[in-house]
Design an enzyme around this catalytic site. Structure first.
Site, mmCIF file in Angstrom:
data_model
loop_
_atom_site.group_PDB
_atom_site.id
_atom_site.type_symbol
_atom_site.label_atom_id
_atom_site.label_comp_id
_atom_site.label_asym_id
_atom_site.label_seq_id
_atom_site.Cartn_x
_atom_site.Cartn_y
_atom_site.Cartn_z
ATOM 1 N N ARG A 76 0.859 -1.204 0.000
ATOM 2 C CA ARG A 76 0.000 0.000 0.000
ATOM 3 C C ARG A 76 0.892 1.250 0.000
ATOM 4 O O ARG A 76 1.812 1.348 0.816
ATOM 5 C CB ARG A 76 -0.868 -0.034 1.255
ATOM 6 C CG ARG A 76 -1.926 1.022 1.322
ATOM 7 C CD ARG A 76 -2.692 0.902 2.628
ATOM 8 N NE ARG A 76 -3.603 -0.223 2.672
ATOM 9 C CZ ARG A 76 -4.173 -0.692 3.800
ATOM 10 N NH1 ARG A 76 -3.904 -0.109 4.956
ATOM 11 N NH2 ARG A 76 -4.994 -1.716 3.758
ATOM 12 N N ARG A 145 -1.814 6.861 9.707
ATOM 13 C CA ARG A 145 -1.810 6.316 8.332
ATOM 14 C C ARG A 145 -1.895 7.433 7.285
ATOM 15 O O ARG A 145 -1.905 8.609 7.615
ATOM 16 C CB ARG A 145 -3.032 5.397 8.178
ATOM 17 C CG ARG A 145 -3.125 4.274 9.203
ATOM 18 C CD ARG A 145 -2.243 3.142 8.781
ATOM 19 N NE ARG A 145 -2.446 1.943 9.583
ATOM 20 C CZ ARG A 145 -3.243 0.920 9.251
ATOM 21 N NH1 ARG A 145 -3.996 0.973 8.183
ATOM 22 N NH2 ARG A 145 -3.293 -0.163 10.009
ATOM 23 N N LYS A 209 -3.924 1.366 14.925
ATOM 24 C CA LYS A 209 -3.883 2.309 13.808
ATOM 25 C C LYS A 209 -4.533 3.641 14.178
ATOM 26 O O LYS A 209 -5.386 3.699 15.083
ATOM 27 C CB LYS A 209 -4.569 1.703 12.590
ATOM 28 C CG LYS A 209 -5.998 1.284 12.853
ATOM 29 C CD LYS A 209 -6.679 0.695 11.619
ATOM 30 C CE LYS A 209 -6.243 -0.695 11.286
ATOM 31 N NZ LYS A 209 -7.097 -1.369 10.276
ATOM 32 N N LYS A 211 -6.084 7.230 12.152
ATOM 33 C CA LYS A 211 -6.407 7.736 10.816
ATOM 34 C C LYS A 211 -6.835 9.206 10.856
ATOM 35 O O LYS A 211 -7.648 9.587 11.691
ATOM 36 C CB LYS A 211 -7.519 6.890 10.205
ATOM 37 C CG LYS A 211 -7.079 5.449 9.995
ATOM 38 C CD LYS A 211 -8.155 4.617 9.370
ATOM 39 C CE LYS A 211 -7.629 3.244 9.008
ATOM 40 N NZ LYS A 211 -8.686 2.385 8.455
ATOM 41 N N CYS A 431 -15.309 -3.343 -0.362
ATOM 42 C CA CYS A 431 -13.922 -3.579 0.027
ATOM 43 C C CYS A 431 -13.351 -4.701 -0.827
ATOM 44 O O CYS A 431 -14.071 -5.352 -1.575
ATOM 45 C CB CYS A 431 -13.850 -3.949 1.506
ATOM 46 S SG CYS A 431 -14.442 -5.631 1.820
ATOM 47 N N CYS A 437 -7.890 -10.913 0.875
ATOM 48 C CA CYS A 437 -7.972 -10.491 2.270
ATOM 49 C C CYS A 437 -8.117 -11.707 3.195
ATOM 50 O O CYS A 437 -9.074 -12.478 3.081
ATOM 51 C CB CYS A 437 -9.150 -9.543 2.487
ATOM 52 S SG CYS A 437 -9.253 -9.063 4.220
ATOM 53 N N CYS A 476 -16.427 -8.479 5.783
ATOM 54 C CA CYS A 476 -16.373 -8.798 7.215
ATOM 55 C C CYS A 476 -16.694 -7.516 7.979
ATOM 56 O O CYS A 476 -16.802 -6.445 7.374
ATOM 57 C CB CYS A 476 -15.001 -9.368 7.592
ATOM 58 S SG CYS A 476 -13.762 -8.126 7.976
ATOM 59 N N CYS A 480 -13.939 -1.793 6.047
ATOM 60 C CA CYS A 480 -12.993 -1.101 5.160
ATOM 61 C C CYS A 480 -13.661 -0.231 4.096
ATOM 62 O O CYS A 480 -13.044 0.708 3.603
ATOM 63 C CB CYS A 480 -12.056 -2.104 4.511
ATOM 64 S SG CYS A 480 -11.043 -2.992 5.705
#
Ligand code: SRM
Ligand code: SF4
Length: 575
Positions: A76, A145, A209, A211, A431, A437, A476, A480
């Site tokens: 990424r 991020r 994380k 953001k 996503c 994934c 899931c 995302c």
């Protein structure tokens, strides 16, 4: 922070032992006996911007044959605000063919992902990315991020300033370790620990994380309320930037069956001037660094710290570290969280074209050579490319002289397809999910386009062909594609089974709520048809689908984060 506490999550030990994110990464990647990296190092790769994955479509077959999983890596990029030059676009495109699976994946956070990079090509790929003046540092991991920013240059005066802020925050909060440069770019090794420090992160980085986004009203295309830290640009009557409303504690991820996990809409903390913005962001992150949960990663995001301790406490902590109070928030108004497609003229005399890219996947097919078309445009384009937070792309800064040439390429490569879909499709987003994934429970990117096709038929029958409904799917509950901000949200529960959520606000300011649990995919259309018909027949003038389903009693509104699980009327579709 002490890491002696036995309750701490194992990742805390991995970070501490890693010597600022080095661990045995270099050795593990160089090991030719396996396509994988070792367990501990799989946690460290994330901070360097890549994830180990395996092709789940062939997992069972390989297990039967007693073969190692088909390992490869997702890489990424870090691109603050999602802006790349035409030369960078061409390089990114070439690297996909040379080292990855030949496709580019635009993400929900304004950047690109490569899939299918084998271990032996990792270092070369990162070096090639570096040669384009881009990097993958902190694209994943327990750090700040990729910083997002509204990409609309037609509001250029304000936009240029907000883009600059996104860039500066990204640099300011970037880890300072030289590990990335040593391991991937063969730069000189740091020999003494005194030479290296992480002034903001320390050895254990963040609990989870983090953001950051910048929004420019009236567009909420970055979904500001879904992120740990946000800045809403506030302008005066002449359109001059006077500062930012700061938002904190948004997030999407949750875990099925754990009601103590939930998506949460961010709170507005206060207002700051442009000069204070970076300082405020830093202090928000530091309070989370010191108070976030380091024992249970499912409770570690800032949204849970604020939920646990209260927003008043959080504000006090931030202001204590700032040494000055934040001002009262200013008024603002968001209209939508989608992208505006087609050509738009900017205030600077240039034009900007936004194209819908189905689920962000840039690839060539026989009747839609999208990847080639965009590459050919990059060869002649003088402006830049901007990735949007809805997985789309903007060809920005087109002068009147170059526009006819770009339009010719758009016709030649059928890129006009990206402007003429239904309102439903242009507001849909899925996503990645299967096959790459590792966390996917159900299909998403490979299924949503078909499902939207069926829904389009119903919409057409109800006279709603051009109506916009925000529709989001994930494989899931991690969220995302920000499914809990979809007026209709589908969240994978198991193979071919989804939870269906209804009732988010069209402008991204309200979460949706569970309508039905465990819906087999074949039952989705029969279940939604009567609701869409009801909407077509009984909506009030201008009423959005997400508001209608609440007024009509299909679901209760979700007002604040934790009440996401409250008043869920219908459960277990399968019972
Ligand atoms: Fe995500 C993990 C893909 C945006 C919440 N996400 C993953 C991983 C890396 C799976 C894994 O951990 O093994 C996925 C890789 C799939 C693949 O094969 O590529 C993945 N996330 C994505 C992308 C590519 C989805 C897309 O279709 O565009 C997005 C990349 C963004 C980027 O460029 O940085 C992506 N992920 C998001 C968002 C949306 C956003 O940030 O605006 C969220 C929800 C917002 C949030 O963070 O609250 C999101 N991803 C997660 C979570 C749950 C985090 C949580 O707090 O519970 C995970 C799992 C985890 O961290 O444990 C996850
Ligand atoms: Fe994977 Fe789940 Fe994220 Fe989809 S939402 S990409 S299935 S982690």
């Amino acid at each position: 922070m002490s890491t002696d506490n036995p309750q701490l999550h194992a990742n805390e030990g991995i970070k501490t032992r890693s010597n600022y994110l080095r661990g045995n990464l270099a050795e593990s990647v160089a090991n030719p006996l396996t396509g994988a990296v070792s367990d501990e190092e799989t946690q460290l790769t994330k901070f360097h911007g890549f994830y180990m994955q395996d092709d789940r479509d062939v997992r069972a077959e390989r297990r039967k044959k007693k073969l190692e999983k088909a390992y490869s890596f997702m890489i990424r990029l870090r691109i603050p605000g999602g802006v790349v030059t035409p030369q960078q676009w061409q390089d990114i495109d070439r690297i996909a063919d040379q080292y990855a699976n030949g496709t580019l994946r635009l993400t929900t956070r304004q950047t690109f992902q490569y899939h299918g990079v084998i271990k032996g090509n990792l270092k070369k790929t990162i070096q090639e990315i570096d040669a384009t003046c881009l990097d993958t540092i902190a694209a994943c991991g327990d750090v700040n991020r990729n910083v997002m920013c509204n990409p609309n240059p037609e509001l250029s005066h304000l936009h240029a300033e907000t883009l600059k802020l996104a860039d500066e925050i990204s640099s300011h909060l970037l880890p300072k370790t030289r590990a990335y440069h040593e391991i991937w770019l063969d730069e000189e090794k740091v020999t003494s620990s005194e030479e290296e420090q992480e002034p903001l992160y320390g050895k254990t980085y963040l609990p989870r994380k983090f953001k950051t986004v910048v929004a420019v009203p009236p567009s909420n295309d970055v979904d500001i309320f879904a992120h740990d830290l946000g800045y809403i640009a506030i302008a005066d009557d002449e359109g001059k930037l006077i500062g930012y409303n700061v938002t904190v504690g948004g997030g999407m991820g949750m875990t099925h069956g754990r009601e103590d996990t939930f998506p949460r809409i961010a709170d507005i903390l206060g207002f700051c001037t442009p000069e204070q913005a970076i300082d405020v962001g830093e202090k928000v992150m530091l309070v989370q660094r010191d108070h976030g949960n380091r024992e249970d990663r499912a409770q570690a995001r800032l949204k849970y710290t604020i939920h646990r301790k209260g927003i008043e406490w959080f504000k006090e902590e931030v202001e204590k570290r700032l040494g000055y109070p934040l001002q009262e928030p200013k008024e603002f108004h968001f209209e939508s969280n989608g992208d505006r497609y087609g050509w738009v003229d900017g205030v600077d005399g240039k034009s900007h074209l936004t194209l819908f890219i189905p689920n962000g996947r840039i690839k060539d097919t026989a009747d839609y050579p999208m990847k080639t078309g965009l590459r050919e445009i990059a060869k002649i384009h003088k402006g830049d490319f901007r990735c949007t937070a809805n997985q789309n792309v903007m060809i920005a800064g087109v002068s009147p002289e170059e526009r006819p040439n770009i339009e010719a390429l758009i016709r030649q490569y059928k890129l006009y397809k990206g402007m003429h879909h239904t309102g439903l499709r242009m507001n849909s987003m899925a996503c990645v999910a299967l096959p790459t994934c590792g966390l996917a429970l159900a299909e998403s990117e490979r299924y949503l386009p078909d499902l939207v096709g069926y829904l389009e038929e119903i919409m057409k029958d109800c006279g709603l062909r051009d109506d916009e409904i925000v529709i989001r799917m994930t494989g899931c509950p991690n969220g995302c594609a920000r499914p809990y901000l979809g007026e209709i949200g589908f969240v994978g529960k198991g193979p071919g089974i989804y939870n269906v959520y209804l009732g988010a606000a069209f402008n991204g300011s309200r979460l949706n709520k569970l309508y039905r649990d465990n819906v087999p995919q074949d039952n989705i259309i029969p279940m939604l048809r009567p609701i869409i018909q009801d909407y077509g027949a009984n909506r009030q003038p201008g009423e959005r689908f997400g508001d209608f389903v609440i007024r009509s009693g299909y679901v209760e509104p979700t007002v604040k984060g934790h009440d996401f699980h409250d008043n869920v009327k219908y459960k277990n579709y399968m019972i």
